[in-house]
Design a protein around this motif. Structure first.
Motif, PDB file in Angstrom:
ATOM      1  N   GLU A  11     -51.941  29.074 -13.788  1.00 36.90           N
ATOM      2  CA  GLU A  11     -51.893  30.483 -14.150  1.00 36.90           C
ATOM      3  C   GLU A  11     -52.569  31.551 -13.119  1.00 36.90           C
ATOM      4  O   GLU A  11     -52.406  32.634 -13.302  1.00 36.90           O
ATOM      5  CB  GLU A  11     -52.619  30.699 -15.626  1.00 36.90           C
ATOM      6  N   VAL A  12     -53.215  31.044 -12.308  1.00 36.92           N
ATOM      7  CA  VAL A  12     -53.983  31.884 -11.024  1.00 36.92           C
ATOM      8  C   VAL A  12     -53.086  31.827 -10.000  1.00 36.92           C
ATOM      9  O   VAL A  12     -53.500  32.556  -9.100  1.00 36.92           O
ATOM     10  CB  VAL A  12     -55.585  31.162 -10.721  1.00 36.92           C
ATOM     11  N   LEU A  13     -51.945  31.270  -9.983  1.00 38.82           N
ATOM     12  CA  LEU A  13     -51.041  31.060  -8.829  1.00 38.82           C
ATOM     13  C   LEU A  13     -50.385  32.553  -8.526  1.00 38.82           C
ATOM     14  O   LEU A  13     -49.538  33.031  -9.921  1.00 38.82           O
ATOM     15  CB  LEU A  13     -50.129  30.270  -8.713  1.00 38.82           C
ATOM     16  N   ASN A  14     -50.367  33.298  -7.665  1.00 40.56           N
ATOM     17  CA  ASN A  14     -49.764  34.790  -7.548  1.00 40.56           C
ATOM     18  C   ASN A  14     -48.987  34.759  -6.119  1.00 40.56           C
ATOM     19  O   ASN A  14     -49.418  34.252  -5.004  1.00 40.56           O
ATOM     20  CB  ASN A  14     -50.713  35.961  -7.613  1.00 40.56           C
ATOM     21  N   GLY A  61     -54.838  29.535  -0.178  1.00 42.05           N
ATOM     22  CA  GLY A  61     -53.147  29.247  -0.395  1.00 42.05           C
ATOM     23  C   GLY A  61     -53.027  28.293  -1.043  1.00 42.05           C
ATOM     24  O   GLY A  61     -53.938  27.873  -2.037  1.00 42.05           O
ATOM     25  N   PHE A  62     -51.804  27.757  -1.347  1.00 38.93           N
ATOM     26  CA  PHE A  62     -51.493  26.674  -2.258  1.00 38.93           C
ATOM     27  C   PHE A  62     -50.491  25.744  -1.585  1.00 38.93           C
ATOM     28  O   PHE A  62     -49.410  26.341  -0.940  1.00 38.93           O
ATOM     29  CB  PHE A  62     -50.871  27.036  -3.520  1.00 38.93           C
ATOM     30  N   ILE A 281     -39.640  30.384  -5.100  1.00 38.16           N
ATOM     31  CA  ILE A 281     -41.277  30.646  -5.040  1.00 38.16           C
ATOM     32  C   ILE A 281     -41.475  31.688  -6.063  1.00 38.16           C
ATOM     33  O   ILE A 281     -42.738  31.399  -6.461  1.00 38.16           O
ATOM     34  CB  ILE A 281     -41.530  31.139  -3.684  1.00 38.16           C
ATOM     35  N   GLU A 282     -40.514  32.257  -6.672  1.00 35.90           N
ATOM     36  CA  GLU A 282     -41.138  33.228  -7.810  1.00 35.90           C
ATOM     37  C   GLU A 282     -41.239  32.538  -9.076  1.00 35.90           C
ATOM     38  O   GLU A 282     -42.172  32.846 -10.000  1.00 35.90           O
ATOM     39  CB  GLU A 282     -39.724  34.170  -8.159  1.00 35.90           C
ATOM     40  N   GLN A 283     -40.937  31.144  -8.887  1.00 38.35           N
ATOM     41  CA  GLN A 283     -41.282  30.200 -10.315  1.00 38.35           C
ATOM     42  C   GLN A 283     -42.441  29.251  -9.972  1.00 38.35           C
ATOM     43  O   GLN A 283     -42.392  28.104 -10.572  1.00 38.35           O
ATOM     44  CB  GLN A 283     -40.128  29.559 -10.729  1.00 38.35           C
ATOM     45  N   ILE A 284     -43.367  29.668  -8.763  1.00 41.45           N
ATOM     46  CA  ILE A 284     -44.229  28.846  -8.541  1.00 41.45           C
ATOM     47  C   ILE A 284     -45.235  28.211  -9.644  1.00 41.45           C
ATOM     48  O   ILE A 284     -45.620  26.928  -9.740  1.00 41.45           O
ATOM     49  CB  ILE A 284     -45.201  29.432  -7.431  1.00 41.45           C
ATOM     50  N   ARG A 285     -45.408  29.110 -10.670  1.00 46.77           N
ATOM     51  CA  ARG A 285     -46.378  28.451 -11.574  1.00 46.77           C
ATOM     52  C   ARG A 285     -45.578  27.472 -12.559  1.00 46.77           C
ATOM     53  O   ARG A 285     -46.164  26.398 -12.858  1.00 46.77           O
ATOM     54  CB  ARG A 285     -46.791  29.594 -12.852  1.00 46.77           C
TER      55      ARG A 285
END
Length: 305
Positions: A11-14, A61-62, A281-285
């Protein structure tokens, strides 16, 4: 790029717009096309204390595994040039349009390797962490044609490499997984057995009582089962737990050239990497949640191209 402004779960990934990094002396910049996810990605960014042990601070980063194309080469770089397809590791910064790594580095946190012809970017983006870890674990138990190897968590990201590498070494492989992973494990070359209470008895029946080595890729259940089956501690390996008398392996222990050898095996069609799912990438969560659930059969990849 994907950025964390606080530590926590998916939830903290943006997604944030940031200036593109520039390659300095001895460095290359890679335009990333795909990033593979691993358990360590979310484990090391879950809280500040764990992050600090990996040298991470906010903003962070992630993701670590990447594949892409060199688009800058800094002063003094040899062996890489713009346009070269590459793969490797960039610790907690791989899910981004660009990563900068040291051209001469040889550790999964900061490295680049030439992608062999015939290996696509999604596959190449899964190799650095899981491939190194599997190679290191196999080196501990050193399987051969006379062995029956029990691999716990065989359907996971490291398991798909460990099973196939053990089979290539000539060993018989019994792999633990859920009931739904049985066909997947058979396709990899393992004989499936369900994990949980009574594991040692099920393995004993399947292997006629003869197991000679074991790798636990999840926790400790496979270690305890292996000991019940009289496997000596020196032929048992873990990657996610510390147990007295048992060797723990990680990617940092992999022999020089291990990752390149895995890539060559893939290029030659002797080893394959099942991709469980791909996400933009838009669906990283969503991608991180699937990977963190530990039930994906194979690897989870984020597309950036």
């Amino acid at each position: 790029m994907v950025r964390l402004d606080s530590f926590g779960g998916p939830e903290v990934l943006n997604i944030r717009e940031v200036p593109a990094p520039q390659a300095g002396p001895g460095q290359i910049r890679v335009r990333v096309t795909a990033a593979g996810l691993n358990p360590m990605d979310w484990i090391m960014t879950a809280d500040a204390g764990t992050a600090a042990r990996f040298g991470l601070s906010l903003p962070a980063g992630f993701g670590t595994d990447y594949a892409g194309v060199v688009d800058q080469a800094g002063a003094g770089v040899t062996g890489f040039a713009p346009g070269d397809p590459v793969f490797g590791g960039a610790l907690s910064r791989a899910v981004a349009d660009f990563v900068v790594v040291d051209a001469a580095a040889g550790i999964a946190a900061n490295e680049a390797h030439h992608t062999p012809h015939g290996v696509d970017d999604r596959t190449a983006a899964t190799l650095a962490i899981a491939g190194r870890t599997a190679a290191a674990a196999l080196a501990v138990i050193n399987p051969g044609p006379a062995d029956t190897v029990l691999i716990g968590g065989a359907a996971g990201g490291v398991g798909v490499f460990a099973v196939q590498l053990a089979r290539l070494a000539g060993a018989r492989v019994i792999g633990t997984g859920s009931a739904t992973s049985s066909e997947f494990l058979r396709d990899l070359g393992a004989e499936p057995v369900t994990y949980g209470d009574g594991l040692a008895d099920r393995v004993r029946a399947l292997a006629a009582g003869r197991v000679t080595a074991a790798i636990d890729l999840h926790g400790t259940e496979t270690v305890h089962a292996a000991r019940e089956l009289d496997v000596p501690d020196e032929r048992i390996c873990t990657i996610a737990a510390q147990i007295d008398g048992v060797t723990a392996a990680n990617g940092a222990n992999a022999a020089p050239g291990a990752l390149e050898e895995i890539a060559r095996l893939i290029a030659a069609g002797r080893l394959r990497v099942p991709i469980a799912a791909t996400f933009p990438i838009e669906q990283i969560r969503t991608a991180a949640e699937l990977q963190a659930g530990r039930h994906a059969h194979g690897k989870v990849v984020v597309d950036l191209s």
